[in-house]
Design an enzyme around this catalytic site. Structure first.
Site, PDB file in Angstrom:
ATOM      1  CD  GLU A 144       8.484   0.392  10.545  1.00 50.62           C
ATOM      2  OE1 GLU A 144       9.719   0.568  10.482  1.00 50.62           O
ATOM      3  OE2 GLU A 144       7.852  -0.395   9.821  1.00 50.62           O
ATOM      4  CD  GLU A 183      -6.336  -3.973   8.324  1.00 45.99           C
ATOM      5  OE1 GLU A 183      -5.741  -2.882   8.332  1.00 45.99           O
ATOM      6  OE2 GLU A 183      -5.767  -5.061   8.508  1.00 45.99           O
ATOM      7  CB  THR A 191       1.643 -12.005   6.897  1.00 41.20           C
ATOM      8  OG1 THR A 191       0.669 -12.375   5.922  1.00 41.20           O
ATOM      9  CG2 THR A 191       3.035 -12.239   6.333  1.00 41.20           C
ATOM     10  CG  ASN A 196      -0.293  -0.118   2.520  1.00 42.14           C
ATOM     11  OD1 ASN A 196       0.822  -0.634   2.623  1.00 42.14           O
ATOM     12  ND2 ASN A 196      -0.959   0.348   3.562  1.00 42.14           N
ATOM     13  CD  GLU A 201       2.546  -0.415  10.283  1.00 40.16           C
ATOM     14  OE1 GLU A 201       1.365  -0.783  10.558  1.00 40.16           O
ATOM     15  OE2 GLU A 201       2.872   0.039   9.193  1.00 40.16           O
ATOM     16  CB  CYS A 254      -2.205  -0.635   8.388  1.00 37.21           C
ATOM     17  SG  CYS A 254      -0.833   0.529   8.509  1.00 37.21           S
ATOM     18  CE  LYS A 289       8.654 -10.944   0.220  1.00 35.85           C
ATOM     19  NZ  LYS A 289       7.721 -10.522  -0.876  1.00 35.85           N
ATOM     20  N   GLY A 302       2.655  -5.398   7.252  1.00 34.17           N
ATOM     21  CA  GLY A 302       1.643  -6.142   6.522  1.00 34.17           C
ATOM     22  C   GLY A 302       0.526  -6.616   7.429  1.00 34.17           C
ATOM     23  CB  SER A 303      -2.009  -9.227   6.886  1.00 34.05           C
ATOM     24  OG  SER A 303      -1.288 -10.448   6.839  1.00 34.05           O
ATOM     25  CB  VAL A 304      -2.983  -9.312  12.137  1.00 31.63           C
ATOM     26  CG1 VAL A 304      -2.856 -10.069  13.455  1.00 31.63           C
ATOM     27  CG2 VAL A 304      -3.251  -7.830  12.400  1.00 31.63           C
TER      28      VAL A 304
END
Length: 431
Positions: free
Chosen positions: A401, A324, A170, A91, A188, A222, A114, A166-168
């Site tokens: 971050e 989400e 993952t 995103n 995050e 997010c 990556k 990314g997603s929770v």
């Protein structure tokens, strides 16, 4: 070894390279992601700011001298971790990359990054600019691939830390992989964030805030405040103004400066968002506007553009309120009291962000203090200056971050005791 001041100059130089190439990078990000060009320009500017900020503080990363009894002393040294693995999101492709690479390099680490397989372009462009800026080859590296590539990065024995956005789900998988050899992690992750609008707010600013909280980057953010809690006495006025502003958003060519809503990142994700809307409407809400695929003329006829959607008559147990969606879908939830809305806002396993609109500073402080979120905006939304830490509570992440706090996430402490006297050892027997 390149020391802090010299590292800082190289990291800052990369920030200047980004500024010099801002327009080209913004166009590449639009091709990468589908967001409007004006928004991409802001993203790229924030990336430059990130490298300039961490380049500026690289020389200030320091330890401590601690005086101990009898003239002995201790040294506490902050050292780099070594090789850091970064895995980015689709995103905000270049921004999530920059938020990892800049502090990692400023702290003296090397980075293997990556990008998402959906948005592989701008991270490569950043690596090319890093070489131009004088950062030695092998310090910042790009690997492309799917989730399997990310898995190999998480499991590699030479990688000391993984930083993931990314997603929770993952993020949980990455945490399990990193646990095998106790890698450090920064995660995050996602959220289902509350936006609280009290009846004493500036209504126009609250509407602006709700737009920022739901429809930036086609709703694929997010930190979005998609649970829009509005005090009952103003819910009708707010809803009318919010719908009016939302239906006026221009959907179209992402490279057109007039476009305000671009394309969803992929067919698969668009279909997921549309399915959430359909399911949500099936749970009794009223679909006030949007929530449909917008068919575009050539050359965008194969793109997936979704009109921003507002659902009302919602309740806290709805799927669209609990999960989400990661799309342009706002749910309006009336409330009566401060106590009630704080309780409802916290009834989620996530805690990434929250927003509060009120002209009562005391109420803003009371509400902020009780919300279980890592970032809270008062009378604004989705503003992320690099000077402030950004990270989540609960299942929305680990670590932060940005800001000087990120330095702790990319370094480790070493304590050294210096003895200045003969040792007093009860175990030593001279007889």
């Amino acid at each position: 070894m390149v020391y802090g001041f010299e590292r800082g100059k190289l990291v800052s130089q990369l920030g200047h390279k980004i500024l010099k190439n801002l327009e080209a990078l913004a166009h590449l990000e639009v091709e990468n992601n589908g967001k409007p060009i004006w928004e991409a320009r802001l993203d790229i500017q924030s990336c430059a700011d990130c490298f300039l900020y961490f380049g500026g503080i690289a020389s200030t990363i320091s330890g401590k001298h601690i005086q101990l009894p009898n003239s002995s002393f201790g040294l506490v040294k902050r050292e780099s971790l070594g090789v850091v693995g970064g895995i980015g999101a689709w995103n905000y492709p270049l921004q999530t990359c920059s938020w990892k690479v800049a502090p990692a390099l400023a702290c003296g680490n090397t980075m293997v990054y990556k990008p998402s397989e959906l948005t592989p372009l701008t991270a490569l462009a950043l690596a090319e600019l890093a070489t131009e800026a004088g950062i030695p080859r092998g310090v910042f590296n790009i690997v492309q691939g799917s989730g399997e590539t990310g898995k190999h990065l998480c499991c590699h024995p030479d990688v000391a830390k993984i930083s993931f956005t990314g997603s929770v789900q993952t993020g949980k998988n990455i945490l399990k992989l990193a646990a095998d050899d106790l890698k450090r992690v920064t995660l995050e992750l996602g959220g289902k964030n509350p936006l609280i609008i009290y009846d004493d707010c500036d209504l126009t600013n609250a509407v602006k805030g709700a737009l920022l909280a739901n429809f930036l980057s086609q709703g694929q953010v997010c930190s979005n405040g998609s649970r829009v809690f509005v005090q009952r006495s103003i819910v009708d006025r707010f809803t009318d103004e919010f719908v009016k502003a939302t239906t006026q958003l221009a959907i179209g060519d992402p490279l057109d400066n007039k476009t305000q809503v671009g394309a969803t990142v992929s067919k698969t994700h668009a279909e997921k968002v549309l399915a959430y809307i359909k399911q949500g409407v099936g749970e009794a809400p009223v679909q006030l506007c949007g929530g449909e695929r917008v068919h575009m003329p050539k050359p965008f006829q194969n793109g997936y553009f979704i009109s921003p959607c507002i659902l009302t008559n919602c309740h806290d147990e709805m799927t669209a309120v609990r999960e989400e969606i990661f799309g342009p879908v706002a749910t309006i939830l009336p409330f009566d009291t401060e106590e009630e809305v704080i309780h409802r806002a916290n009834q989620t396993p996530y805690g990434l962000s929250a927003g509060i609109f009120t002209n009562d500073l005391r109420k803003a402080h009371r509400t902020s203090n009780r919300l279980q979120s890592g970032t809270i905006w008062v009378n604004n939304f989705n503003v992320t200056p690099v000077e402030l830490p950004f990270g989540g509570f609960k299942q929305s992440g680990i670590g932060v971050e940005c800001s000087t706090e990120a330095i702790q996430c990319y370094t480790q402490l070493k304590s050294t005791y210096i003895e200045m006297n003969d040792i007093d050892c009860p175990l030593y027997n001279t007889q």
